[in-house]
Design a protein around this motif. Sequence first.
Motif, PDB file in Angstrom:
ATOM      1  N   ALA A  76      -1.869 -11.798   2.809  1.00 21.18           N
ATOM      2  CA  ALA A  76      -1.925 -11.251   1.451  1.00 21.18           C
ATOM      3  C   ALA A  76      -3.156 -10.374   1.262  1.00 21.18           C
ATOM      4  CB  ALA A  76      -1.921 -12.389   0.427  1.00 21.18           C
ATOM      5  N   ALA A  77      -4.281 -10.812   1.815  1.00 19.25           N
ATOM      6  CA  ALA A  77      -5.506 -10.007   1.727  1.00 19.25           C
ATOM      7  C   ALA A  77      -5.371  -8.721   2.533  1.00 19.25           C
ATOM      8  CB  ALA A  77      -6.698 -10.819   2.215  1.00 19.25           C
ATOM      9  N   ASP A  78      -4.766  -8.807   3.705  1.00 21.11           N
ATOM     10  CA  ASP A  78      -4.594  -7.626   4.557  1.00 21.11           C
ATOM     11  C   ASP A  78      -3.774  -6.540   3.864  1.00 21.11           C
ATOM     12  OD1 ASP A  78      -6.069  -8.635   6.675  1.00 21.11           O
ATOM     13  OD2 ASP A  78      -4.325  -9.385   7.772  1.00 21.11           O
ATOM     14  N   VAL A  79      -2.706  -6.939   3.193  1.00 15.24           N
ATOM     15  CA  VAL A  79      -1.813  -5.936   2.598  1.00 15.24           C
ATOM     16  C   VAL A  79      -2.200  -5.561   1.170  1.00 15.24           C
ATOM     17  CG1 VAL A  79       0.126  -6.699   4.013  1.00 15.24           C
ATOM     18  CG2 VAL A  79      -0.137  -7.631   1.708  1.00 15.24           C
ATOM     19  N   GLY A  80      -3.131  -6.303   0.555  1.00 11.69           N
ATOM     20  CA  GLY A  80      -3.449  -6.048  -0.851  1.00 11.69           C
ATOM     21  C   GLY A  80      -2.323  -6.509  -1.758  1.00 11.69           C
ATOM     22  N   LEU A  81      -1.795  -7.701  -1.484  1.00  9.56           N
ATOM     23  CA  LEU A  81      -0.581  -8.179  -2.130  1.00  9.56           C
ATOM     24  C   LEU A  81      -0.645  -8.163  -3.648  1.00  9.56           C
ATOM     25  CD1 LEU A  81       2.237  -9.514  -1.964  1.00  9.56           C
ATOM     26  CD2 LEU A  81       1.052 -11.723  -1.887  1.00  9.56           C
ATOM     27  N   LEU A  82      -1.681  -8.734  -4.227  1.00 10.51           N
ATOM     28  CA  LEU A  82      -1.716  -8.879  -5.684  1.00 10.51           C
ATOM     29  C   LEU A  82      -1.727  -7.526  -6.381  1.00 10.51           C
ATOM     30  CD1 LEU A  82      -4.188 -11.882  -6.111  1.00 10.51           C
ATOM     31  CD2 LEU A  82      -1.703 -11.896  -5.891  1.00 10.51           C
ATOM     32  N   ALA A  83      -2.560  -6.622  -5.913  1.00  5.62           N
ATOM     33  CA  ALA A  83      -2.619  -5.281  -6.515  1.00  5.62           C
ATOM     34  C   ALA A  83      -1.303  -4.545  -6.325  1.00  5.62           C
ATOM     35  CB  ALA A  83      -3.769  -4.483  -5.906  1.00  5.62           C
ATOM     36  N   ASN A  84      -0.687  -4.699  -5.163  1.00  4.83           N
ATOM     37  CA  ASN A  84       0.557  -3.988  -4.893  1.00  4.83           C
ATOM     38  C   ASN A  84       1.717  -4.520  -5.723  1.00  4.83           C
ATOM     39  OD1 ASN A  84      -0.714  -2.310  -3.082  1.00  4.83           O
ATOM     40  ND2 ASN A  84      -0.100  -3.483  -1.289  1.00  4.83           N
ATOM     41  N   LEU A  85       1.798  -5.840  -5.873  1.00  3.98           N
ATOM     42  CA  LEU A  85       2.849  -6.395  -6.720  1.00  3.98           C
ATOM     43  C   LEU A  85       2.694  -5.913  -8.158  1.00  3.98           C
ATOM     44  CD1 LEU A  85       3.189 -10.104  -5.511  1.00  3.98           C
ATOM     45  CD2 LEU A  85       4.881  -8.270  -5.266  1.00  3.98           C
ATOM     46  N   LYS A  86       1.480  -5.954  -8.651  1.00  2.79           N
ATOM     47  CA  LYS A  86       1.240  -5.483 -10.018  1.00  2.79           C
ATOM     48  C   LYS A  86       1.591  -4.008 -10.144  1.00  2.79           C
ATOM     49  CE  LYS A  86      -2.349  -5.344 -13.597  1.00  2.79           C
ATOM     50  NZ  LYS A  86      -3.768  -5.655 -13.927  1.00  2.79           N
ATOM     51  N   GLY A  87       1.214  -3.209  -9.147  1.00  7.02           N
ATOM     52  CA  GLY A  87       1.507  -1.783  -9.188  1.00  7.02           C
ATOM     53  C   GLY A  87       2.997  -1.497  -9.142  1.00  7.02           C
ATOM     54  N   VAL A  88       3.723  -2.200  -8.288  1.00  3.70           N
ATOM     55  CA  VAL A  88       5.171  -1.993  -8.196  1.00  3.70           C
ATOM     56  C   VAL A  88       5.840  -2.292  -9.532  1.00  3.70           C
ATOM     57  CG1 VAL A  88       7.293  -2.967  -7.222  1.00  3.70           C
ATOM     58  CG2 VAL A  88       5.403  -2.341  -5.717  1.00  3.70           C
ATOM     59  N   VAL A  89       5.466  -3.410 -10.157  1.00  5.77           N
ATOM     60  CA  VAL A  89       6.081  -3.788 -11.430  1.00  5.77           C
ATOM     61  C   VAL A  89       5.720  -2.792 -12.522  1.00  5.77           C
ATOM     62  CG1 VAL A  89       6.121  -5.547 -13.243  1.00  5.77           C
ATOM     63  CG2 VAL A  89       6.259  -6.223 -10.837  1.00  5.77           C
TER      64      VAL A  89
END
Length: 252
Positions: A76-89
Amino acid sequence: MRREPMTIRGDNGPRRSFDADGGEDATGAASELLMTLEKEYLPPRELARTAVLLIDPYNDLLDSQGKAWPAIADVAADVGLLANLKGVVEEARTSGLCIVYLPKRSVPRNGAYLTPSQRAAADASWFVRGSWGAEWFPDLAPRAGDIIASERVAVGAFAGTDLGLQLRALDIVRLVVVGGIANEALEATARAAVDQGFHVTLVRDATAAANWDAMRATLEANAPHCAHQVIGTREFYDALACARLALRSVGR
């Protein structure tokens, strides 16, 4: 020792840069742009029939204090999961896409024929109804107008739920599937969606897994069997911006 991450930043393929407010000769090129985009990630004419499926956006999975977070924390840290999920939504909402939440509850510990993975999740009490861990992660909580499918116990989001019925009722034909654990709920949901005739897009840096072998298994080895395309968040944002511009320029 962890293997090096695969490419996750959506850097594959040519880049377009368009002024979302109609610049760069948008009016004259609108028809050509619209025709070109029909063959790309998100055809403009099908935006209204496209939904983002958001899998398990719970505290247990996405908060650093959650019970499931340690299982995916490194990737999750490698891909930037939290920021990316928020951005996609956020980008999807801006473009008028339907956001569909796919809730899950803990597998009963006395359930018959649990797989090792299901047994581990049950023993760890992930997503127990009424617990803090089963509350929506605050940055990804549903808003008015979002759709929440019925709860599931299964790995995939179609089995035993009203998801398929809700999507058909909304005339949805294209799905962008994000969140969850890549080689578990995300892959199972994508496979079922393909079987039911939906067009499926996976966003490679808007999901995570316990390790990079699991990520590669889903997003590289198995992707041709459970999705029509795998893109990065940047490609998703660009496609939405271009589609909005094309539709606005031709007055749709």
